[in-house]
Motif scaffolding. Structure first.
Motif, mmCIF file in Angstrom:
data_model
loop_
_atom_site.group_PDB
_atom_site.id
_atom_site.type_symbol
_atom_site.label_atom_id
_atom_site.label_comp_id
_atom_site.label_asym_id
_atom_site.label_seq_id
_atom_site.Cartn_x
_atom_site.Cartn_y
_atom_site.Cartn_z
ATOM 1 N N GLU A 101 -9.754 4.134 -7.229
ATOM 2 C CA GLU A 101 -9.158 5.389 -7.707
ATOM 3 C C GLU A 101 -8.984 5.358 -9.221
ATOM 4 O O GLU A 101 -9.283 6.344 -9.912
ATOM 5 N N LEU A 157 -9.241 -0.475 -3.023
ATOM 6 C CA LEU A 157 -8.970 0.960 -2.880
ATOM 7 C C LEU A 157 -8.250 1.506 -4.102
ATOM 8 O O LEU A 157 -8.558 2.600 -4.597
ATOM 9 N N ILE A 158 -7.272 0.738 -4.601
ATOM 10 C CA ILE A 158 -6.499 1.175 -5.767
ATOM 11 C C ILE A 158 -7.360 1.171 -7.023
ATOM 12 O O ILE A 158 -7.348 2.127 -7.816
ATOM 13 N N VAL A 173 -7.007 -3.910 -0.117
ATOM 14 C CA VAL A 173 -6.030 -2.947 -0.638
ATOM 15 C C VAL A 173 -6.246 -2.743 -2.138
ATOM 16 O O VAL A 173 -6.265 -1.611 -2.632
ATOM 17 N N ASN A 183 -11.320 6.316 -1.854
ATOM 18 C CA ASN A 183 -10.426 5.436 -2.612
ATOM 19 C C ASN A 183 -8.971 5.654 -2.170
ATOM 20 O O ASN A 183 -8.690 6.464 -1.268
ATOM 21 N N TYR A 184 -8.053 4.958 -2.810
ATOM 22 C CA TYR A 184 -6.638 5.042 -2.434
ATOM 23 C C TYR A 184 -6.136 6.487 -2.485
ATOM 24 O O TYR A 184 -5.473 6.965 -1.552
ATOM 25 N N ASN A 244 0.828 -1.213 0.000
ATOM 26 C CA ASN A 244 0.000 0.000 0.000
ATOM 27 C C ASN A 244 0.863 1.265 0.000
ATOM 28 O O ASN A 244 0.354 2.364 -0.192
ATOM 29 N N GLN A 286 1.603 1.855 -8.424
ATOM 30 C CA GLN A 286 0.393 1.285 -7.845
ATOM 31 C C GLN A 286 -0.498 0.680 -8.929
ATOM 32 O O GLN A 286 -0.955 1.370 -9.836
#
Length: 342
Positions: free
Chosen positions: A254, A250-251, A247, A305-306, A124, A336
């Protein structure tokens, strides 16, 4: 008659074995649901990553992982408790079952991943080890610290990286190790060491908390790779998957432009199949993780989000501003990258 006797004999053995076998260990997710909360291992206080506010509430980039997991499981980001752990005892606490997940700046290494009963889930934050020194030393390079005393925290990759760098470059350091992060920083500020070394992201926060930040400078060198992220115990594949894909969710959110502000609308109106799968409008991916199919919606509504989490904890208006750097999305030239939900 012989075949019947053998069959009966074998059946007896099987029944006996089943009767005497211990019950299957309860999964981590089942324990969390039964307990009614998730127990997260956190730091002793690292600005931006995990730090208690004036009311004692833990907040930060790593803390958001715990809040996201709590939201995914309970639809409530506040059903998470936090256990502050030093670098020295963080993995022991995870191994022993004191915590469900270690969401604390902890580097992914081969030795940790295969030999300590724990597993790394997903990166992360991409980081690297750096140094902070007093300006009055007029030091501009790590190589100018030959013979210097360096403060480090015990139980970290920092010690090994420092030794490796010294061996590789023919430099001798006097390593001064301390049990806790607080002790290490205090020792450096008190002048017991010429420099202090740890992850660059942590150094930035440390400098801001020193009594005279302007008297200290971060050297513009990185001596290691420090991929950071949450850890879990081995032998619970389902829990490993849930933490890892939290994790990734979240990525991915985005990348697809799903935010805290628009997630409800996106569920209803998006025709993009990848977004629809991410948000549970198509498929049953949440159920396959032991959750409801709107698990990502719950996460985004709780922490964003991330990118939103990064901006909230490391943005220009925070006390620990950090550039995205390598932590930009792959579409923006960063590292990422999350696998697709399909």
């Amino acid at each position: 008659m012989m075949r019947i006797s053998v069959a009966g004999f074998l059946a007896g053995i099987v029944l006996s074995a089943v009767a005497s076998a211990p019950a299957l260990a309860q999964s981590t997710l089942d324990k969390i649901k039964q307990r009614g909360q998730i127990i997260c291992g956190t730091s002793e206080g690292v600005p931006g990553f995990s730090l208690q506010d004036a009311n004692g509430a833990w907040k930060g980039f790593d803390t958001d992982i715990c809040r996201a997991l709590s939201a995914a499981i309970f639809n409530d980001p506040d059903k998470a408790s936090y256990l502050s752990l030093s670098s020295k005892n963080r993995l022991v606490a995870l191994q022993s079952g004191e915590i469900d997940v270690l969401a604390r700046t902890t580097t992914w290494t081969l030795g940790r991943d295969i030999g300590q009963g724990v597993s790394f889930t997903a990166v992360n934050y991409y980081d690297g080890q750096g140094f902070i020194v007093r300006k009055k030393l007029n030091v501009n390079s790590v190589k100018e610290l030959d013979g210097a005393s360096i403060c480090v925290a015990q139980g970290t990759t920092t010690e090994l990286n420092l030794a490796d760098y010294g061996r590789t470059n023919g430099i001798k350091f006097e390593t001064v190790a301390f049990a806790t992060l607080e002790d290490t920083v205090q020792a450096y500020e008190a002048g017991r060491c010429d420099a202090y070394t740890t992850d660059l992201s942590s150094l930035a926060g440390t400098r801001s908390k020193l009594k005279a930040p302007e008297e200290h400078v971060l050297l513009q060198q990185v001596i290691s790779k420090e991929p950071l992220g949450p850890w879990v115990r081995k032998n619970d594949a389902a829990w490993f998957d849930l933490v890892r894909w939290t994790v990734f969710a979240l990525i991915n959110a985005e990348e697809f432009g799903v935010t805290k502000a628009n997630v409800d609308e996106m569920v209803k109106t998006s025709t993009n199949p990848e977004i629809r799968r991410l948000l549970g409008a198509e498929g049953k991916f949440g159920e396959s993780l032991g959750l409801s199919n709107d698990w990502v919606v719950r996460i985004i509504k709780a922490v964003g989000n991330y990118g939103e989490s990064f901006e909230r904890n490391f943005g220009a208006n925070t006390n620990n501003p950090l550039p995205r750097g390598a932590n930009k999305l792959w579409t923006q030239g960063g590292l990422q990258f999350a696998p697709p939900i399909r």
